[in-house]
Motif scaffolding. Structure first.
Motif, PDB file in Angstrom:
ATOM      1  N   TYR A   1      -5.147  -6.948   0.102  1.00  0.00           N
ATOM      2  CA  TYR A   1      -5.866  -5.994  -0.435  1.00  0.00           C
ATOM      3  C   TYR A   1      -5.603  -4.993   0.745  1.00  0.00           C
ATOM      4  O   TYR A   1      -5.974  -5.179   1.671  1.00  0.00           O
ATOM      5  N   HIS A   2      -6.022  -3.730   0.588  1.00  0.00           N
ATOM      6  CA  HIS A   2      -5.847  -2.329   0.893  1.00  0.00           C
ATOM      7  C   HIS A   2      -6.075  -1.438   0.695  1.00  0.00           C
ATOM      8  O   HIS A   2      -6.511  -1.306  -0.926  1.00  0.00           O
TER       9      HIS A   2
ATOM     10  N   PRO B   1       0.845  -1.434  -0.236  1.00  0.00           N
ATOM     11  CA  PRO B   1       0.109   0.051  -0.007  1.00  0.00           C
ATOM     12  C   PRO B   1       1.232   1.397   0.085  1.00  0.00           C
ATOM     13  O   PRO B   1       0.288   2.389  -0.633  1.00  0.00           O
TER      14      PRO B   1
ATOM     15  N   SER C   1      -3.498   3.242   4.889  1.00  0.00           N
ATOM     16  CA  SER C   1      -4.174   2.475   4.020  1.00  0.00           C
ATOM     17  C   SER C   1      -4.340   1.835   5.392  1.00  0.00           C
ATOM     18  O   SER C   1      -4.199   2.020   6.649  1.00  0.00           O
ATOM     19  N   ASP C   2      -5.763   1.277   5.688  1.00  0.00           N
ATOM     20  CA  ASP C   2      -6.503  -0.248   6.004  1.00  0.00           C
ATOM     21  C   ASP C   2      -6.208  -2.044   5.274  1.00  0.00           C
ATOM     22  O   ASP C   2      -6.783  -1.327   4.192  1.00  0.00           O
ATOM     23  N   ARG C   3      -5.487  -2.844   6.271  1.00  0.00           N
ATOM     24  CA  ARG C   3      -5.515  -3.837   5.101  1.00  0.00           C
ATOM     25  C   ARG C   3      -7.453  -4.506   5.363  1.00  0.00           C
ATOM     26  O   ARG C   3      -8.086  -4.386   6.142  1.00  0.00           O
TER      27      ARG C   3
END
Length: 296
Positions: A265-266, A150, A157-159
């Motif tokens: 994915y982030h 990310p 960012s967030d996972r």
């Protein structure tokens, strides 16, 4: 030519003249006189040090340099318009701009977006998809959903979730794979941009990776299409690829054999505290909705 950018007004006039192939028609659209349009185009040409138009009696035509310049100018003006409307627009329906990896948009977002928009009337998600890093460097977006690192796409960012890999093929091919070594009888379709792939899958099945015949695709969507066409065996990347796999008519090989992918994915943005209210609502919904599906 120095490093200073040309006037925005010059670029707007150039774009209108190029699109209409006429200084007079551009003048009508821009509520200017034809003489003013001609003068601004001339100023831009002098600034750039190259002619952009061939002048004719009642029209103009782009030179090679003008034709090459038109596309980035139009893209830049469009980006500026989108950013202005997205950040400051007063329209009744508020737009939220999200850019997303194609497989995630298809397999994860598509089933849930209708529910999100129903819960937030007046908010419309403007979704665009891409795969390459270059795709994610163009246009204005509140949020980006990417796969991999990310930090290459934004400051914060967030996972969202990870992935599980398993072999997938047509039912006819899958029926002929009764043990792990049978996989080597077919070409193995690899997505070269992913860190986790066939090597990791084969090692988990105790099969020598070097014995496999690899063919390459640029995305999981393409890998699934190739497997559907009988080109070999693809790697499903669950749960994001579930919808694509079902649509291609593919089935798992070797029962429940699967391996955990090393990437995730982030949701990416520049500053959580600076997110617009629609983006905050989408972030909260997406992270909660993925958890509710049992995906991690």
């Amino acid at each position: 030519m120095t490093g200073r950018l040309p006037s925005l007004n010059w670029l707007r006039v150039f774009e209108a003249a190029a699109r209409t192939e006429s200084f007079a028609r551009a003048a009508q659209q821009l509520h200017m006189s034809p003489a003013a349009v001609s003068q601004q185009v001339k100023s831009l040409e002098e600034r750039l040090g190259a002619p952009l138009f061939v002048r004719k009696a009642h029209s103009v035509a782009l030179t090679d340099a003008g034709r090459a310049y038109l596309a980035p100018v139009q893209q830049s003006l469009m980006t500026l318009e989108e950013a202005t409307e997205g950040l400051f627009g007063q329209s009744r329906e508020q737009g939220l701009y999200v850019q997303c990896v194609l497989i995630f948009a298809h397999g994860v977002l598509a089933p849930g977006l209708q529910g999100f928009e129903a819960a937030h009337p007046g908010l419309s998600v403007v979704l665009s998809t891409g795969n390459s890093a270059q795709d994610f460097q163009q246009g204005f977006f509140d949020l980006k959903i990417i796969f991999g690192n990310p930090h290459a796409y934004g400051a914060e960012s967030d996972r969202i979730m990870g992935e599980w890999l398993y072999p997938a093929a047509t039912p006819e091919v899958a029926a002929r794979i009764t043990q792990a070594s049978d996989l080597l009888n077919w070409p193995l379709i690899e997505v070269g941009t992913h860190r986790s792939g066939w090597r990791q899958m084969l090692e988990s099945l105790r099969v020598m990776p070097g014995a496999g015949r690899m063919v390459f695709a640029d995305s999981t969507v393409m890998a699934m299409a190739m497997a559907k066409a009988g080109r070999g065996i693809a790697l499903a990347r669950a749960p994001a690829s579930d919808a694509e796999m079902q649509g291609a008519g593919l089935v798992p090989c070797l029962g429940d054999a699967r391996v955990r992918g090393s990437q995730a994915y982030h949701l990416v943005y520049e500053d959580l505290s600076a997110l617009r209210p629609p983006a905050r609502k989408f972030r909260d919904w997406l992270l909660g909705w993925v958890r509710a599906q049992g995906w991690d």
